[in-house]
Design a protein around this motif. Structure first.
Motif, mmCIF file in Angstrom:
data_model
loop_
_atom_site.group_PDB
_atom_site.id
_atom_site.type_symbol
_atom_site.label_atom_id
_atom_site.label_comp_id
_atom_site.label_asym_id
_atom_site.label_seq_id
_atom_site.Cartn_x
_atom_site.Cartn_y
_atom_site.Cartn_z
ATOM 1 N N LEU A 58 -11.962 56.236 13.252
ATOM 2 C CA LEU A 58 -12.335 56.353 11.842
ATOM 3 C C LEU A 58 -12.086 57.768 11.355
ATOM 4 C CD1 LEU A 58 -13.738 55.260 9.261
ATOM 5 C CD2 LEU A 58 -15.906 56.022 10.264
ATOM 6 N N LEU A 59 -11.266 57.905 10.337
ATOM 7 C CA LEU A 59 -11.035 59.196 9.693
ATOM 8 C C LEU A 59 -11.859 59.238 8.415
ATOM 9 C CD1 LEU A 59 -9.524 61.899 9.319
ATOM 10 C CD2 LEU A 59 -7.717 60.610 8.130
ATOM 11 N N CYS A 60 -12.903 60.068 8.418
ATOM 12 C CA CYS A 60 -13.776 60.167 7.250
ATOM 13 C C CYS A 60 -13.969 61.614 6.810
ATOM 14 C CB CYS A 60 -15.122 59.502 7.534
ATOM 15 S SG CYS A 60 -16.023 60.179 8.940
ATOM 16 N N MET A 61 -13.073 62.493 7.277
ATOM 17 C CA MET A 61 -13.114 63.898 6.886
ATOM 18 C C MET A 61 -11.777 64.298 6.284
ATOM 19 S SD MET A 61 -15.368 65.814 9.814
ATOM 20 C CE MET A 61 -14.340 65.326 11.180
ATOM 21 N N SER A 62 -11.810 65.328 5.463
ATOM 22 C CA SER A 62 -10.612 65.766 4.769
ATOM 23 C C SER A 62 -9.595 66.354 5.747
ATOM 24 C CB SER A 62 -10.976 66.817 3.715
ATOM 25 O OG SER A 62 -9.813 67.400 3.172
ATOM 26 N N VAL A 63 -8.327 66.025 5.545
ATOM 27 C CA VAL A 63 -7.274 66.618 6.367
ATOM 28 C C VAL A 63 -6.900 68.011 5.877
ATOM 29 C CG1 VAL A 63 -6.294 64.443 7.184
ATOM 30 C CG2 VAL A 63 -5.497 65.411 5.027
ATOM 31 N N ASP A 64 -7.649 68.544 4.917
ATOM 32 C CA ASP A 64 -7.493 69.948 4.545
ATOM 33 C C ASP A 64 -7.962 70.849 5.682
ATOM 34 O OD1 ASP A 64 -6.478 69.452 2.018
ATOM 35 O OD2 ASP A 64 -8.448 69.467 1.063
ATOM 36 N N TYR A 65 -8.850 70.334 6.537
ATOM 37 C CA TYR A 65 -9.448 71.125 7.600
ATOM 38 C C TYR A 65 -8.978 70.633 8.966
ATOM 39 C CZ TYR A 65 -12.449 72.513 3.740
ATOM 40 O OH TYR A 65 -12.913 72.970 2.535
ATOM 41 N N ILE A 66 -9.112 71.485 9.967
ATOM 42 C CA ILE A 66 -8.615 71.182 11.309
ATOM 43 C C ILE A 66 -9.260 69.921 11.873
ATOM 44 C CG2 ILE A 66 -10.305 72.648 12.490
ATOM 45 C CD1 ILE A 66 -6.585 72.134 13.469
ATOM 46 N N ALA A 67 -10.534 69.679 11.577
ATOM 47 C CA ALA A 67 -11.214 68.502 12.134
ATOM 48 C C ALA A 67 -10.537 67.214 11.677
ATOM 49 C CB ALA A 67 -12.685 68.496 11.718
ATOM 50 N N GLY A 68 -10.194 67.140 10.400
ATOM 51 C CA GLY A 68 -9.509 65.961 9.886
ATOM 52 C C GLY A 68 -8.095 65.857 10.426
ATOM 53 N N LEU A 82 -5.887 53.836 13.129
ATOM 54 C CA LEU A 82 -6.623 54.789 12.291
ATOM 55 C C LEU A 82 -7.094 54.104 11.015
ATOM 56 C CD1 LEU A 82 -7.440 57.809 12.196
ATOM 57 C CD2 LEU A 82 -5.396 58.192 10.804
ATOM 58 N N VAL A 83 -8.415 54.036 10.861
ATOM 59 C CA VAL A 83 -9.029 53.509 9.643
ATOM 60 C C VAL A 83 -9.482 54.705 8.811
ATOM 61 C CG1 VAL A 83 -10.927 52.154 8.692
ATOM 62 C CG2 VAL A 83 -9.785 51.402 10.787
ATOM 63 N N THR A 84 -9.094 54.755 7.550
ATOM 64 C CA THR A 84 -9.446 55.892 6.706
ATOM 65 C C THR A 84 -10.399 55.460 5.599
ATOM 66 O OG1 THR A 84 -7.568 55.590 5.215
ATOM 67 C CG2 THR A 84 -7.214 56.957 7.152
ATOM 68 N N VAL A 85 -11.392 56.296 5.335
ATOM 69 C CA VAL A 85 -12.266 56.116 4.183
ATOM 70 C C VAL A 85 -12.311 57.443 3.441
ATOM 71 C CG1 VAL A 85 -13.673 54.332 5.268
ATOM 72 C CG2 VAL A 85 -14.363 56.716 5.479
ATOM 73 N N GLU A 86 -12.606 57.393 2.173
ATOM 74 C CA GLU A 86 -12.687 58.606 1.360
ATOM 75 C C GLU A 86 -13.765 59.521 1.926
ATOM 76 O OE1 GLU A 86 -11.270 60.925 -1.754
ATOM 77 O OE2 GLU A 86 -10.578 58.929 -1.132
ATOM 78 N N PRO A 87 -13.449 60.807 2.180
ATOM 79 C CA PRO A 87 -14.466 61.730 2.671
ATOM 80 C C PRO A 87 -15.655 61.791 1.715
ATOM 81 C CG PRO A 87 -12.284 62.710 2.843
ATOM 82 C CD PRO A 87 -12.127 61.446 2.048
ATOM 83 N N SER A 88 -16.857 61.618 2.266
ATOM 84 C CA SER A 88 -18.067 61.648 1.439
ATOM 85 C C SER A 88 -19.264 61.891 2.337
ATOM 86 C CB SER A 88 -18.250 60.321 0.705
ATOM 87 O OG SER A 88 -18.657 59.298 1.607
ATOM 88 N N GLY A 89 -20.412 62.055 1.716
ATOM 89 C CA GLY A 89 -21.638 62.241 2.477
ATOM 90 C C GLY A 89 -22.119 60.972 3.145
ATOM 91 N N HIS A 90 -21.583 59.820 2.725
ATOM 92 C CA HIS A 90 -21.961 58.524 3.306
ATOM 93 C C HIS A 90 -20.702 57.775 3.742
ATOM 94 C CE1 HIS A 90 -26.339 58.222 2.492
ATOM 95 N NE2 HIS A 90 -26.060 59.052 1.505
ATOM 96 N N PRO A 91 -20.051 58.227 4.806
ATOM 97 C CA PRO A 91 -18.773 57.613 5.192
ATOM 98 C C PRO A 91 -18.891 56.155 5.615
ATOM 99 C CG PRO A 91 -19.561 59.082 6.908
ATOM 100 C CD PRO A 91 -20.428 59.322 5.708
ATOM 101 N N LEU A 92 -20.066 55.748 6.100
ATOM 102 C CA LEU A 92 -20.230 54.372 6.565
ATOM 103 C C LEU A 92 -20.664 53.429 5.450
ATOM 104 C CD1 LEU A 92 -21.872 55.051 10.030
ATOM 105 C CD2 LEU A 92 -19.469 54.673 9.490
ATOM 106 N N ALA A 93 -20.821 53.953 4.247
ATOM 107 C CA ALA A 93 -21.183 53.100 3.110
ATOM 108 C C ALA A 93 -20.025 52.205 2.706
ATOM 109 C CB ALA A 93 -21.610 53.956 1.919
#
Length: 332
Positions: A58-68, A82-93
């Motif tokens: 699950l990719l739930c962090m921005s690829v602007d940063y190394i973690a993503g 790879l499943v992607t969701v929009e980076p947010s405070g509630h990625p599992l929502a």
């Protein structure tokens, strides 16, 4: 940067990817890193977690940063789905979306502490956290209350240690189950030591050509490999000849202060520096708590009410801004 843009950069003829450093070993700056080193880092994590081809990540962090970026590279290295969701405070929502159905399997995910905290507050999301086979948490300190809560989780939950310069993490510690520990264990071929100031020094030639001297005050275990982080060198307050670690004071206050707060400092003619507490709550309540639970030498000399504790874009304490607030607006 979008995922499509990062993949275009990754698939280009250049052997390098441009990243922004975290500032853990100095001022934040742009740097070029070798794709082969990113692949080596990805391979090491995938091997450690036992990830296999077609496992779901699950990719739930921005690829602007190394973690993503590294979540994408891990998926490429091991042929993960790879499943992607929009980076947010509630990625599992996003559990009920057609792209991410409620019963979908997640073998691997990475989140920052804020995302995990938010997910634990919602029953449905909390259950989804438990269903993630391997969850790694990085990008900030793990709150003791959260760590205690995660101990009972049936899945594999890990806290990571690393930075942009090491192409994500070089060590993990278990948060869930009987193997839960406050000690980080480095990956193979990663050596750690302390310099004369007690800061962690990292030697990880597979992912970083140079030895890295961090600003993290650490303690080594008797095997001289496992380590735990005590705080940041930058966050040491030298008051009257006594060194006070801001993070340690915050840890002592955590069970007692329920409004958001931060320990900072300001210059003082007599003591050199003094402890200052910023709080979104009532100043007098904070003062009463500090006087009750802190040793005298750690007690704040000043208290500042703020509408909002300053945070960075990645939701870490903005310590420099906090110092400015502590210096310009305080109540003794």
């Amino acid at each position: 940067m979008s995922l499509k843009e990062f993949l275009k950069e990754w698939n280009s003829d250049s052997p390098y990817v441009r990243v922004q450093t975290s500032g853990s070993t100095g001022e934040p700056k742009a740097m070029l890193v070798e794709k082969r080193r990113m692949l080596a880092s990805a391979r090491r994590t995938n091997d450690f977690l036992g990830l296999q081809k077609d496992d779901t990540a699950l990719l739930c962090m921005s690829v602007d940063y190394i973690a993503g970026k590294m979540m994408v590279v891990r998926a490429l290295e091991r042929s993960l789905k790879l499943v992607t969701v929009e980076p947010s405070g509630h990625p599992l929502a996003a559990a009920n979306s057609k792209f991410f159905p409620l019963n979908s399997k997640i073998d691997f995910a990475a989140m920052v502490p804020m995302q995990v905290y938010n997910s634990l507050q919602v029953l449905e999301e909390r259950e989804r956290v438990k269903q993630i086979k391997h969850l790694i948490i990085g990008g900030g300190a793990i709150d003791e209350a959260m760590a205690e809560e995660l101990k009972s989780f049936p899945n594999h939950v890990w806290s990571t240690y690393g930075m942009t310069e090491t192409l994500s993490h070089i060590a993990l510690r278990r948060l869930s189950g009987p193997e839960a520990s406050e000690w980080y264990t480095p990956f193979p071929k990663v050596n750690v030591s302390l310099n004369e100031e007690g800061c962690l020094v990292i030697d990880a030639p597979e992912v970083c050509e140079q030895r890295l001297v961090t600003h993290d005050i650490a303690e080594l275990a008797t095997n001289n490999q496992s380590f735990k982080i005590l705080g940041r060198k930058d966050n040491v307050i030298c008051s009257g000849g006594i060194k006070i670690q801001a993070e340690e004071v915050e840890r002592l206050l955590r069970p007692h202060l329920h409004e958001a707060y931060l320990i900072s400092k300001r210059p003082d003619q007599k003591f050199g520096e003094v402890v200052v507490l910023l709080t979104e709550g009532d100043v007098e309540t904070a003062r009463t708590v500090c006087e009750a639970v802190l040793p005298k030498y750690q007690r704040p000399k000043a208290y500042v009410h703020v509408s909002e504790i300053p945070l960075t874009e990645t939701k870490k304490p903005a310590r420099k801004l906090a110092e400015e607030l502590a210096t310009t607006d305080f109540t003794d």
